[in-house]
Design an enzyme around this catalytic site. Structure first.
Site, PDB file in Angstrom:
ATOM      1  N   LYS A  42       0.675  -1.110  -0.055  1.00 11.80           N
ATOM      2  CA  LYS A  42       0.069   0.054   0.050  1.00 11.80           C
ATOM      3  C   LYS A  42       0.679   1.201  -0.023  1.00 11.80           C
ATOM      4  CE  LYS A  42      -2.705  -2.310   3.320  1.00 11.80           C
ATOM      5  NZ  LYS A  42      -3.200  -2.275   4.809  1.00 11.80           N
ATOM      6  N   ASP A 102      14.611  -0.948   0.247  1.00  9.40           N
ATOM      7  CA  ASP A 102      15.419  -1.118   1.592  1.00  9.40           C
ATOM      8  C   ASP A 102      16.302  -2.194   1.505  1.00  9.40           C
ATOM      9  OD1 ASP A 102      15.870  -0.778   4.327  1.00  9.40           O
ATOM     10  OD2 ASP A 102      14.250  -1.713   5.133  1.00  9.40           O
ATOM     11  N   LYS A 130      17.132   3.295   0.190  1.00 10.72           N
ATOM     12  CA  LYS A 130      18.050   3.285   1.506  1.00 10.72           C
ATOM     13  C   LYS A 130      19.230   2.076   1.028  1.00 10.72           C
ATOM     14  CE  LYS A 130      15.166   3.220   5.296  1.00 10.72           C
ATOM     15  NZ  LYS A 130      14.422   2.327   6.454  1.00 10.72           N
ATOM     16  N   PHE A 151      14.153   4.841   9.771  1.00  9.96           N
ATOM     17  CA  PHE A 151      12.786   4.469   9.314  1.00  9.96           C
ATOM     18  C   PHE A 151      11.812   5.821   9.210  1.00  9.96           C
ATOM     19  CE2 PHE A 151       8.420   3.010   9.892  1.00  9.96           C
ATOM     20  CZ  PHE A 151       8.682   1.820   9.045  1.00  9.96           C
TER      21      PHE A 151
HETATM   22  P1  IMP Z   1      12.656  -4.304   1.196  1.00 13.66           P
HETATM   23  O1  IMP Z   1      12.060  -5.455   0.630  1.00 13.66           O
HETATM   24  O2  IMP Z   1      13.348  -4.540   2.358  1.00 13.66           O
HETATM   25  O3  IMP Z   1      13.440  -3.586  -0.006  1.00 13.66           O
HETATM   26  O4  IMP Z   1      11.435  -3.516   1.722  1.00 13.66           O
HETATM   27  C1  IMP Z   1      10.521  -2.812   1.135  1.00 13.66           C
HETATM   28  C2  IMP Z   1       9.571  -2.414   1.828  1.00 13.66           C
HETATM   29  O5  IMP Z   1       9.404  -2.308   3.285  1.00 13.66           O
HETATM   30  C3  IMP Z   1       8.730  -1.019   1.416  1.00 13.66           C
HETATM   31  O6  IMP Z   1       7.975  -1.301  -0.078  1.00 13.66           O
HETATM   32  C4  IMP Z   1       8.135  -0.430   2.489  1.00 13.66           C
HETATM   33  O7  IMP Z   1       6.573  -0.758   2.455  1.00 13.66           O
HETATM   34  C5  IMP Z   1       8.746  -0.925   3.603  1.00 13.66           C
HETATM   35  N1  IMP Z   1       9.786  -0.212   4.172  1.00 13.66           N
HETATM   36  C6  IMP Z   1      11.154  -0.265   4.288  1.00 13.66           C
HETATM   37  N2  IMP Z   1      11.489   0.840   4.785  1.00 13.66           N
HETATM   38  C7  IMP Z   1      10.723   1.604   5.160  1.00 13.66           C
HETATM   39  C8  IMP Z   1      10.735   2.754   6.013  1.00 13.66           C
HETATM   40  O8  IMP Z   1      11.633   3.413   6.366  1.00 13.66           O
HETATM   41  N3  IMP Z   1       9.446   3.269   6.462  1.00 13.66           N
HETATM   42  C9  IMP Z   1       8.361   2.715   5.873  1.00 13.66           C
HETATM   43  N4  IMP Z   1       8.263   1.544   5.359  1.00 13.66           N
HETATM   44  C10 IMP Z   1       9.416   1.020   4.916  1.00 13.66           C
END
Ligand code: IMP
Ligand code: MG
Length: 179
Positions: A42, A102, A130, A151
């Site tokens: 979302k 992330d 990030k 975050f």
């Molecule tokens: P990844 O699979 O670790 O790249 O995570 C990606 C997902 O984690 C993003 O689409 C976000 O929904 C969530 N996410 C990662 N970092 C943050 C943050 O700092 N704030 C809020 N949601 C995050």
């Protein structure tokens, strides 16, 4: 909500300027291609809504769900993808729209899945990146902002489903999520 933030990282005006820039780039590169823009729910909904309106050539839109977080601020590493897009993406020029990359696991997983399903082309547009926490070998093709290892919430991004409707992007006070 403002009082829950330690500070504002990106204000709404700065975000809007960047979204307009991204929209112009996509307009130029996809003119006449009728790309399929996929909103990864979302977290991307606010960015997605602004981005598609800054693109001045026809696009089609779809949504999909991917989640790896729950009520935590560190990725669980488990990505569950709920996508019914199989037939709809075949042969299409797909632009995946993410809120933030992330660890990179979510987008890497979706990308691998979509490439298998026969897209014509696939690019990733992420508002935030990030890179310090990257696990999967992945980079966005279109990027808004690189952010530090904090975050962040607001402009669609949540903590435990809250703050998505905060119009700027901010860093929560530690006491909000460490209790
Ligand atoms: P990844 O699979 O670790 O790249 O995570 C990606 C997902 O984690 C993003 O689409 C976000 O929904 C969530 N996410 C990662 N970092 C943050 C943050 O700092 N704030 C809020 N949601 C995050
Ligand atoms: Mg997300």
């Amino acid at each position: 909500m403002r009082s829950d933030m330690a500070y504002i990282l990106l204000g709404r005006d700065e975000i809007q300027r960047k979204v307009a820039e991204l929209g112009e780039k996509i307009t130029q590169e996809y003119r006449g291609k009728n790309p399929l823009m996929v909103c990864v729910l979302k977290g991307s909904i606010v960015f997605f809504a602004d981005l598609i309106r800054s693109i001045d050539t026809p696009v089609e839109v779809e949504t999909m769900t991917a989640s790896s977080y729950g009520a935590a601020t560190v990725s669980s590493g488990v990505v569950s993808v709920v996508s019914k897009l199989d037939e709809k993406i075949r042969g299409r020029d797909v632009i995946l729209v993410e809120d933030i990359i992330d660890s990179g696991r979510t987008i890497a997983f979706i990308k691998a899945d979509m490439l298998q399903k026969g897209v014509n082309s696939l690019k990733v547009c992420s508002l935030l990146d990030k890179p310090s926490r990257r696990v999967a070998d992945i980079k966005p093709d279109y990027l808004g902002f690189e952010v530090p290892d904090e975050f962040v919430v607001g402009y669609g991004l949540d903590y435990d489903q809250k703050y998505r409707n905060f119009p700027d992007i901010g860093v929560l006070k530690p006491e909000i999520y460490t209790h």
